[in-house]
Design a protein around this motif. Sequence first.
Motif, PDB file in Angstrom:
ATOM      1  N   PRO A  86     -17.017  52.359  67.059  1.00 53.80           N
ATOM      2  CA  PRO A  86     -17.674  51.090  66.707  1.00 53.80           C
ATOM      3  C   PRO A  86     -16.910  49.862  67.178  1.00 53.80           C
ATOM      4  CG  PRO A  86     -17.750  52.591  64.856  1.00 53.80           C
ATOM      5  CD  PRO A  86     -16.853  53.215  65.871  1.00 53.80           C
ATOM      6  N   ALA A  87     -15.572  49.910  67.137  1.00 56.27           N
ATOM      7  CA  ALA A  87     -14.796  48.749  67.576  1.00 56.27           C
ATOM      8  C   ALA A  87     -14.998  48.495  69.067  1.00 56.27           C
ATOM      9  CB  ALA A  87     -13.315  48.977  67.263  1.00 56.27           C
ATOM     10  N   LEU A  88     -14.939  49.550  69.872  1.00 55.87           N
ATOM     11  CA  LEU A  88     -15.123  49.374  71.313  1.00 55.87           C
ATOM     12  C   LEU A  88     -16.553  48.985  71.653  1.00 55.87           C
ATOM     13  CD1 LEU A  88     -12.979  52.311  72.665  1.00 55.87           C
ATOM     14  CD2 LEU A  88     -12.679  49.918  73.257  1.00 55.87           C
ATOM     15  N   LEU A  89     -17.504  49.598  70.978  1.00 51.43           N
ATOM     16  CA  LEU A  89     -18.902  49.257  71.256  1.00 51.43           C
ATOM     17  C   LEU A  89     -19.225  47.842  70.793  1.00 51.43           C
ATOM     18  CD1 LEU A  89     -20.518  52.671  70.377  1.00 51.43           C
ATOM     19  CD2 LEU A  89     -20.389  51.626  72.633  1.00 51.43           C
ATOM     20  N   ALA A  90     -18.602  47.406  69.700  1.00 49.04           N
ATOM     21  CA  ALA A  90     -18.778  46.018  69.271  1.00 49.04           C
ATOM     22  C   ALA A  90     -18.258  45.066  70.336  1.00 49.04           C
ATOM     23  CB  ALA A  90     -18.055  45.787  67.941  1.00 49.04           C
ATOM     24  N   ALA A  91     -17.111  45.424  70.935  1.00 46.98           N
ATOM     25  CA  ALA A  91     -16.572  44.582  72.012  1.00 46.98           C
ATOM     26  C   ALA A  91     -17.500  44.577  73.219  1.00 46.98           C
ATOM     27  CB  ALA A  91     -15.181  45.090  72.408  1.00 46.98           C
ATOM     28  N   LEU A  92     -18.077  45.735  73.538  1.00 49.87           N
ATOM     29  CA  LEU A  92     -19.001  45.805  74.675  1.00 49.87           C
ATOM     30  C   LEU A  92     -20.281  45.013  74.412  1.00 49.87           C
ATOM     31  CD1 LEU A  92     -18.686  49.531  75.805  1.00 49.87           C
ATOM     32  CD2 LEU A  92     -18.153  47.513  77.171  1.00 49.87           C
ATOM     33  N   VAL A  93     -20.805  45.093  73.196  1.00 50.17           N
ATOM     34  CA  VAL A  93     -21.999  44.321  72.852  1.00 50.17           C
ATOM     35  C   VAL A  93     -21.697  42.833  72.907  1.00 50.17           C
ATOM     36  CG1 VAL A  93     -23.558  43.764  70.931  1.00 50.17           C
ATOM     37  CG2 VAL A  93     -23.121  46.146  71.532  1.00 50.17           C
ATOM     38  N   PHE A  94     -20.528  42.454  72.415  1.00 48.44           N
ATOM     39  CA  PHE A  94     -20.126  41.051  72.496  1.00 48.44           C
ATOM     40  C   PHE A  94     -20.049  40.611  73.958  1.00 48.44           C
ATOM     41  CE2 PHE A  94     -17.354  37.387  72.307  1.00 48.44           C
ATOM     42  CZ  PHE A  94     -17.705  36.773  71.112  1.00 48.44           C
ATOM     43  N   ALA A  95     -19.457  41.478  74.802  1.00 49.52           N
ATOM     44  CA  ALA A  95     -19.382  41.163  76.232  1.00 49.52           C
ATOM     45  C   ALA A  95     -20.783  41.059  76.834  1.00 49.52           C
ATOM     46  CB  ALA A  95     -18.574  42.235  76.956  1.00 49.52           C
TER      47      ALA A  95
ATOM     48  N   THR B 299     -27.085  35.255  72.225  1.00 51.04           N
ATOM     49  CA  THR B 299     -26.539  34.705  70.980  1.00 51.04           C
ATOM     50  C   THR B 299     -26.640  35.723  69.849  1.00 51.04           C
ATOM     51  OG1 THR B 299     -27.276  32.515  71.697  1.00 51.04           O
ATOM     52  CG2 THR B 299     -26.673  32.756  69.389  1.00 51.04           C
ATOM     53  N   GLY B 300     -27.762  36.416  69.786  1.00 53.41           N
ATOM     54  CA  GLY B 300     -27.931  37.443  68.765  1.00 53.41           C
ATOM     55  C   GLY B 300     -26.910  38.561  68.902  1.00 53.41           C
TER      56      GLY B 300
ATOM     57  N   VAL C  97     -15.963  30.397  70.881  1.00 54.58           N
ATOM     58  CA  VAL C  97     -15.296  30.425  72.196  1.00 54.58           C
ATOM     59  C   VAL C  97     -16.264  30.907  73.262  1.00 54.58           C
ATOM     60  CG1 VAL C  97     -13.470  31.546  73.529  1.00 54.58           C
ATOM     61  CG2 VAL C  97     -12.983  30.686  71.239  1.00 54.58           C
ATOM     62  N   ALA C  98     -17.050  31.968  72.955  1.00 57.53           N
ATOM     63  CA  ALA C  98     -18.002  32.501  73.934  1.00 57.53           C
ATOM     64  C   ALA C  98     -19.065  31.470  74.283  1.00 57.53           C
ATOM     65  CB  ALA C  98     -18.649  33.774  73.393  1.00 57.53           C
ATOM     66  N   ILE C  99     -19.604  30.798  73.285  1.00 55.29           N
ATOM     67  CA  ILE C  99     -20.637  29.787  73.553  1.00 55.29           C
ATOM     68  C   ILE C  99     -20.018  28.585  74.271  1.00 55.29           C
ATOM     69  CG2 ILE C  99     -22.217  28.158  72.440  1.00 55.29           C
ATOM     70  CD1 ILE C  99     -22.719  30.344  70.345  1.00 55.29           C
ATOM     71  N   GLY C 100     -18.784  28.235  73.888  1.00 52.89           N
ATOM     72  CA  GLY C 100     -18.097  27.153  74.600  1.00 52.89           C
ATOM     73  C   GLY C 100     -17.895  27.485  76.065  1.00 52.89           C
ATOM     74  N   LEU C 101     -17.578  28.748  76.368  1.00 49.06           N
ATOM     75  CA  LEU C 101     -17.424  29.174  77.756  1.00 49.06           C
ATOM     76  C   LEU C 101     -18.737  29.006  78.515  1.00 49.06           C
ATOM     77  CD1 LEU C 101     -15.918  30.642  80.076  1.00 49.06           C
ATOM     78  CD2 LEU C 101     -16.691  32.806  79.057  1.00 49.06           C
ATOM     79  N   SER C 102     -19.853  29.439  77.915  1.00 52.99           N
ATOM     80  CA  SER C 102     -21.137  29.333  78.615  1.00 52.99           C
ATOM     81  C   SER C 102     -21.530  27.874  78.838  1.00 52.99           C
ATOM     82  CB  SER C 102     -22.228  30.058  77.816  1.00 52.99           C
ATOM     83  OG  SER C 102     -22.519  29.383  76.612  1.00 52.99           O
TER      84      SER C 102
ATOM     85  N   GLY D 120     -23.428  40.010  75.280  1.00 57.63           N
ATOM     86  CA  GLY D 120     -23.922  38.694  74.887  1.00 57.63           C
ATOM     87  C   GLY D 120     -23.356  37.587  75.753  1.00 57.63           C
ATOM     88  N   VAL D 121     -22.065  37.683  76.073  1.00 54.55           N
ATOM     89  CA  VAL D 121     -21.428  36.685  76.939  1.00 54.55           C
ATOM     90  C   VAL D 121     -22.064  36.707  78.330  1.00 54.55           C
ATOM     91  CG1 VAL D 121     -19.265  35.992  78.049  1.00 54.55           C
ATOM     92  CG2 VAL D 121     -19.258  36.731  75.655  1.00 54.55           C
ATOM     93  N   VAL D 122     -22.360  37.901  78.835  1.00 59.04           N
ATOM     94  CA  VAL D 122     -23.007  38.019  80.153  1.00 59.04           C
ATOM     95  C   VAL D 122     -24.344  37.280  80.158  1.00 59.04           C
ATOM     96  CG1 VAL D 122     -24.149  39.659  81.695  1.00 59.04           C
ATOM     97  CG2 VAL D 122     -21.854  40.146  80.843  1.00 59.04           C
ATOM     98  N   LEU D 123     -25.141  37.476  79.113  1.00 61.86           N
ATOM     99  CA  LEU D 123     -26.438  36.796  79.048  1.00 61.86           C
ATOM    100  C   LEU D 123     -26.284  35.280  78.962  1.00 61.86           C
ATOM    101  CD1 LEU D 123     -28.509  39.139  76.683  1.00 61.86           C
ATOM    102  CD2 LEU D 123     -29.032  38.576  79.061  1.00 61.86           C
TER     103      LEU D 123
END
Length: 862
Positions: A332-341, A383-384, A462-467, A343-346
């Motif tokens: 779950p920790a790694l998949l959470a990081a991948l899902v977060f990534a 964002t979701g 931070v992710a939204i600030g990057l976008s 979201g950042v891609v989108l």
Amino acid sequence: MIASGIVALRMLAARHRRRIEAVGVLLAALLGFAALHALLAEVHPHAIAAALRAVDPMRVAAALMLTAASYAMLTLYDVVALRAIGRPLPYRTAAFAAFTSYTLSHNLGFAWLTGGSARYRIYTAAGLDGGDVVRVITMASLAFWMGVVVLAGGALILHAAPLALGGFSIAPTLQHLIGGGISVAAVLLLALLPGRHRRPRRLPSRGSALALLGISAVDLAAASAALLVLAPGASASLFPAFFLAYALAIVIALLAHVPGGVGVFEAAMLALLPQLPPPALLAALIAYRLIYYLLPLALAGLLLALQERRQLQRPINAAAGIARFVMRGTAPALLAALVFAGGVVLLVSGSLPAEPARLNLLRHIVPLPFVETSHIAASLAGTGLLLLAPALFRRLDAAFLLARALLIAGAAFSVAKGIDYEEAAILLAVAALLQLSRGAFYRRTALTAALGTPRTGVPIAVAIGLSVWVGFFSYKHVAYQNDLWWEFAWHGDASRFLRASFAIAVALVCVAVLRLFAHPDTTVPSTAVDEQAAATALAHSPRSDAMLAYTGDKRFLRSPSGPAMLMYQVQGRSWIVMGDPIGARADWPDLLWMIRERSDAAQGRLLLYQISLDAVPLAIDLGLQLVKYGEEARVALAGFTLDGAEMKSLRYAERRAIREGASFEIVPRAAVAPLMPELRAVSDAWLDAKGHDEKAFSIGRFDPAYLTRFDCAVVRHEGRIVAFANVWGTEEREELSVDLMRHADAAPYGTMDFLFVQLMKWGREQGYGWFNLGLAPLSGIEARRLAPIWAQVGHLLYRHGEALYGFEGLRAYKEKFAPVWSPRYIAAPHGVGLARALIDLQTLVGGGAGSVARRARLALAA
């Protein structure tokens, strides 16, 4: 006045420490993006895109090989550290722990929390204790930093030309002196380390330290070279200056605590290497992020998902159970990081201009409103995903369902807004990995409970600030006017970026308002027992101490989805849970997370009291510190007998009690009420003789309404009751025990031994499996030289605290029955919170603040 002001500031800082840290991280991220904007003021976005397209595939291949070499070295940190502490494990286990740990910490930051939790779960499942895991992490961390320093020293020695870093120039002679000093200091430090056979366990031997240093040097050289080869025009002669800039950028990023060092690392590299063209260097940094950070994260997610799938298909045995425990803890920790990534891609994709050729193709397939809507929908899906990633880390099933749906929808919107098939493929791959690990998300919850929490706001911000920064950088040549918001055109990328950013802001405000103004749970938890709910929950419990639900001094939290509950009480600011949750094991995680969230919302601290090994993994998931409280004694009734030399004292006590006229009887609960006056007389005499008040919470008190719920074991002498104990028995006859045990001074010798022996014989005849003799507090705690302070203090009290409680004597008494001992734990916040929670626990068990005050008044009156 000044001193009091300083104290007040310290108290304020301690109270709002997390908020202050969050603000600091956000400010660091903001400064990083501002620095990037200033450093790239003269750079056109098309130049960066051209530099990215110009990266030679051979250089990409070289970067991939160097990345593989770096991660191979990272796995060896743990191998050597485990051997250094005398706990070697197979390479496969150590490599798996190191790889998952470093991929998490590289991408999310907070290495001790993210990577450390992965190591902890894998290594404890392999048989190591928490101290061993901390030693491994500490050695690996020290080796990494020693490698940074030593490799920097070597680079300074080898560099013959003046060294330019960020506008500063260092002469060759000074470089050589600094590098030589660093090298000499490293050699002296290695020489001071003991040899293999004379070292304490906390330190590596000289050979292990040298091996770790060599591994660190190769790792860092490969990692920095992977970035160097991606920069067009960079050569081997630039490596010393390049590595020093790389090392400094790593330090700055770690000090900033920005997740993954996003923005901060890139700004530092651009500032420290002005001799490289900014477009080419930034293109190399972007490619490096993909190759060195995201690609290993995706690979780790794939390995874990496949391993999870394989374990679920294996027959259940001990090894498979341990492996499944590890998989469900780390996947779950790694998949959470991948899902977060994902979201950042989108979000970043929504901030970049679309490919003109693809957009021209798309205009012949779908109308413009469809593209405009898909662009906003893709950003909202991203964002979701950011909001859902923390809930995936908590293994919530609703988060799994929502994230899977958003990944698939995001892939469809990516194609619809600009035929971005690359990001669609990434999102679908993450969705597939998520589906493979379906079994890891087993915690049932409502869909609305899966959204982000205030504690996860920093990485999301931070992710939204990057976008947003990417968008404003990409369209900095566009004249921003009011008309831009309402411009709908096939080449209106800037307008689409502005509208998507506004939609994201509205969505975040809606989520914040939803959480802020959500209908609060205003019901005060009742201390009255819900007979039907309690009976249903107790029917599923194999433990007799679940009968504490009937003492009348607890609050209850019930599972919304099943017949389970937990008992707790609030004392001061501490929310104290009594024992393991009661009822179906599948409902335990939900219950514990619910109480964790409620205590946090009330600005309280959570303490789990006397939990078993079954609840330990959940306590770790909750972020609590484990402290061994003692050991519990259980006697297997099927084989219980008084034969044998070890039972000599019990045989003697039984025969003498019978010889002196003692008799044993089980009084059915329906017949207990008429005996209440006799029982009260025995109880009052026992309390007066001991000088005790009635206890609470973890034990019952003399209360007729409570005692008449159970059968009662009594010992009579000459027709009078001289001892009694209320009898707890589980519905499935798994366990038998007693709670309130009282005896009169006039009781014959060995009366309590006689009561226990007769009760065990009766329990065996009734078909009960175990007799629970209760806890021996502080028993079984190791006080070795490297043990934590709490363990050493607990052991000291156990050995020398007979005047306070009789810890060692209690263990010796229960040992007469030849029991099986199992550990019980307290789980509480780290640091000072543990001490405060333990004080509240002592107050609660002692009868509450009223009981303490009453004893104080009696002492003053005396």
